[in-house]
Design an enzyme around this catalytic site. Structure first.
Site, PDB file in Angstrom:
ATOM      1  N   ASP A  74     -10.593   7.943  10.744  1.00  0.00           N
ATOM      2  CA  ASP A  74     -10.236   7.889   9.319  1.00  0.00           C
ATOM      3  C   ASP A  74     -10.713   6.558   8.744  1.00  0.00           C
ATOM      4  OD1 ASP A  74      -9.202   8.878   6.982  1.00  0.00           O
ATOM      5  OD2 ASP A  74      -7.144   8.268   7.375  1.00  0.00           O
TER       6      ASP A  74
ATOM      7  N   ALA B  72       0.853  -1.187   0.000  1.00  0.00           N
ATOM      8  CA  ALA B  72       0.000   0.000   0.000  1.00  0.00           C
ATOM      9  C   ALA B  72       0.884   1.230   0.000  1.00  0.00           C
ATOM     10  CB  ALA B  72      -0.926   0.009   1.219  1.00  0.00           C
ATOM     11  N   SER B  73       0.418   2.291  -0.687  1.00  0.00           N
ATOM     12  CA  SER B  73       1.171   3.540  -0.741  1.00  0.00           C
ATOM     13  C   SER B  73       0.202   4.693  -0.525  1.00  0.00           C
ATOM     14  CB  SER B  73       1.870   3.687  -2.092  1.00  0.00           C
ATOM     15  OG  SER B  73       2.558   4.910  -2.170  1.00  0.00           O
ATOM     16  N   ALA B  74       0.481   5.499   0.495  1.00  0.00           N
ATOM     17  CA  ALA B  74      -0.387   6.622   0.827  1.00  0.00           C
ATOM     18  C   ALA B  74       0.393   7.922   0.721  1.00  0.00           C
ATOM     19  CB  ALA B  74      -0.956   6.439   2.234  1.00  0.00           C
TER      20      ALA B  74
ATOM     21  N   LYS C 135       5.485  -0.074   8.199  1.00  0.00           N
ATOM     22  CA  LYS C 135       5.053   1.210   7.654  1.00  0.00           C
ATOM     23  C   LYS C 135       6.227   2.175   7.697  1.00  0.00           C
ATOM     24  CE  LYS C 135       1.240   4.514   7.902  1.00  0.00           C
ATOM     25  NZ  LYS C 135      -0.057   4.821   8.541  1.00  0.00           N
TER      26      LYS C 135
ATOM     27  N   ILE D 262       1.431   9.866   3.071  1.00  0.00           N
ATOM     28  CA  ILE D 262       2.395  10.077   4.135  1.00  0.00           C
ATOM     29  C   ILE D 262       3.401   8.940   4.228  1.00  0.00           C
ATOM     30  CG2 ILE D 262       2.660  10.379   6.638  1.00  0.00           C
ATOM     31  CD1 ILE D 262       1.484  12.773   5.237  1.00  0.00           C
ATOM     32  N   ALA D 263       2.982   7.723   3.963  1.00  0.00           N
ATOM     33  CA  ALA D 263       3.853   6.561   4.154  1.00  0.00           C
ATOM     34  C   ALA D 263       3.422   5.443   3.221  1.00  0.00           C
ATOM     35  CB  ALA D 263       3.791   6.092   5.615  1.00  0.00           C
ATOM     36  N   GLN D 264       4.244   4.383   3.173  1.00  0.00           N
ATOM     37  CA  GLN D 264       3.872   3.176   2.449  1.00  0.00           C
ATOM     38  C   GLN D 264       4.199   1.961   3.305  1.00  0.00           C
ATOM     39  OE1 GLN D 264       6.120   3.686  -1.190  1.00  0.00           O
ATOM     40  NE2 GLN D 264       7.705   2.254  -0.561  1.00  0.00           N
ATOM     41  N   VAL D 265       3.587   0.814   2.962  1.00  0.00           N
ATOM     42  CA  VAL D 265       3.647  -0.377   3.803  1.00  0.00           C
ATOM     43  C   VAL D 265       4.251  -1.536   3.026  1.00  0.00           C
ATOM     44  CG1 VAL D 265       2.300  -2.024   5.164  1.00  0.00           C
ATOM     45  CG2 VAL D 265       1.640   0.390   5.114  1.00  0.00           C
TER      46      VAL D 265
END
Length: 521
Positions: free
Chosen positions: A286, A126-128, A151, A130-133
């Site tokens: 959220d 996952a990529s957001a 993360k 603020i951060a990615q996992v």
């Protein structure tokens, strides 16, 4: 120079997507209105304004995407079409190179990644913004061989955020000074609120603490799974937690194929939310579909899985009491009580006329109560209440805005899963239990326990205080002793009265609980 180039790029995106026309159209000064017509010439601006704003934020990068997500929670300050379009913003940010993620992990813990993990998946799951996992397997310690999710914060985020926020503050100042709606929209307040949430998300230790608190709160509910935080592998830039296995909640067809009870899933979501709000006053704020999965493991089948705890909401006892009484008053159509609660809370000026506020609230709520309860949109009612109350100068409470946004998410998700979901019927037991607990013996005992340390300090000091009082009085103590004896007699009578009153109070509480359980609803 960097700020200049960044500012020039932002201006180009603003012109490319016609945001200048969107913003300047609200200005009333003739010169600015002429400038609007000039800069709009020769461009195709047929797309709706909300869509153009969303696409522009995505083009500007992760920080502006996150800004749009937070801004979408301020439905009380935004036109409906823009708020709806911003709500579509998802974490669709391209991932940063895995080599950078590995370097961040190694720098945080001072060890090669091969010493930390026996396996580490280079491709992020996952990529957001603020951060990615990344998924991995721990190598050493009590958690050896355990599958985890790692993360990792995006590199140089703080510097990028600070630069973009400084530009946002500058633009917000312009809008507030030049726009006719500037004071009402409070752009600088919105940016300040965004600044707070964003910097909180940049500290992954804070997010880990949020996850741990929610996990403790939800133990025993058996409806939701919160990943366990592996504290030995947590840093401000890296967070390692238990890997969860589940199906994203928006894949309803796949969940049905696997045998998940979809109506129960919808009810459970509402149950989880109201438990976090009214019992704990600490809730996941959220809860969009990207952060919610459903477990398909045999031992936890059908339970929710919550992820991403960067934004949480907190409520004080006052907030909880205000909300519970408002919800109860709505349910009973007691609009006058709703108006009184707004004034008593101090969120509406004291000079506000109760009848005028009552009339405005009735105009919002009454149409929904002409329908069956299961068709009532509680989130929409709250949203319209916030919008209607603008003219009464209601002070917006940030923690309640988060609650409203989360309630809208929960309600929308629940109705997507089960269109016949009765939100009121699901919420009612929590409101009833909360109201009873507020006036019951358990609450009285809880308050007495909270004050017990103060009593424990005061009681041993009473003889010394009495001695000091007698020692420092005039020499003629006879009158003083008579006065003390008279005070003692009055104290004895007062104690007797308190005892009898306490007995009556307990009997009254028992009667009140019975009446509340039987009659309040």
């Amino acid at each position: 120079m960097t700020r200049l180039f960044r500012g020039a790029f932002i201006v180009w995106v603003v012109l490319r997507y016609g945001l200048d026309e969107l913003v300047l159209s609200s200005f009333q000064r003739p010169g600015l209105r002429l400038l609007t017509r000039i800069v709009s010439m020769g461009r195709n601006l047929n797309a709706p304004r909300g869509e153009r704003l969303r696409e522009a934020l995505e083009r500007l990068g992760p920080i502006f995407v996150k800004f749009g997500q937070v801004l979408s929670t301020r439905r009380d300050l935004l036109p409906a079409d823009i708020a709806d379009e911003l709500a579509r913003l998802q974490d669709r940010v391209p991932p940063f190179p895995s080599e950078v993620a590995v370097a961040t992990i190694e720098r945080s813990f001072g060890k090669p990644i091969s010493e930390l993990f026996s396996s580490f998946e280079q491709v992020p799951v996952a990529s957001a913004s603020i951060a990615q996992v990344h998924f991995a397997t721990l190598r050493h310690g009590v958690h050896e061989g355990r599958e985890v999710a790692v993360k990792v914060l995006r590199p140089a985020m703080r510097a990028v955020i600070d630069k973009d926020l400084s530009l946002m503050r500058m633009m917000a100042g312009w809008v507030e000074r030049l726009s006719a709606d500037g004071k009402r929209l409070k752009p600088r307040e919105v940016v300040a609120e965004f600044d707070k949430y964003l910097h909180d998300e940049l500290d992954l230790l804070r997010e880990a603490a949020n996850a741990a608190q929610l996990r403790r709160n939800m133990q025993g509910l058996d409806l939701v799974l919160i990943p366990e935080v592996i504290w030995d592998y947590c840093h401000t830039d890296v967070m390692v937690m238990e890997r969860m296995h589940g199906v994203p909640i928006n894949r309803v067809d796949e969940l049905r194929r696997q045998g998940v009870n979809i109506p129960k899933l919808a009810r459970d979501g509402v149950t989880i939310f109201f438990t976090q709000v009214f019992r704990d006053g600490f809730f996941h704020a959220d809860m969009h579909p990207g952060n919610i999965q459903v477990s398909t493991a045999p031992d936890t089948f059908g339970r929710y899985i919550s992820l991403d705890f960067g934004i949480v909401g907190t409520l004080t006892e006052f907030d909880k009491e205000y909300l519970a009484q408002n919800f109860t008053a709505f349910f009973r159509r007691d609009y006058k009580r709703v108006a009184e609660l707004h004034i008593e809370s101090g969120w509406v000026p004291r000079e506000t006329r109760v009848d005028e506020l009552e009339s405005a609230i009735r105009a919002v709520c009454e149409p929904y109560f002409d329908r069956p309860l299961k068709e009532i949109s509680l989130g929409l009612v709250l949203m319209r209440l916030f919008q209607t109350s603008r003219r009464f100068h209601v002070e917006i409470q940030p923690q309640l805005v988060l609650l409203q946004k989360t309630l809208l998410n929960i309600e929308g998700l629940g109705r997507e899963l089960d269109p016949d979901l009765d939100l009121w019927a699901t919420a009612k037991p929590f409101l009833e239990r909360w109201m009873v607990d507020q006036v019951g013996p358990a609450k009285l005992l809880e308050r007495l326990k909270a004050e017990a340390p103060q009593y424990a300090k005061l009681l041993p000091a009473l003889p010394r205080l009495l001695h000091d009082y007698l020692q420092h009085r005039p020499q003629d103590l006879r009158d003083e002793i008579h006065q003390l004896m008279a005070e003692q007699r009055r104290t004895n009578r007062l104690l007797q009265g308190l005892i009898y009153g306490g007995i009556g109070f307990v009997l009254g509480l028992l009667a009140m609980q019975f009446l509340l359980r039987v009659q309040i609803w």
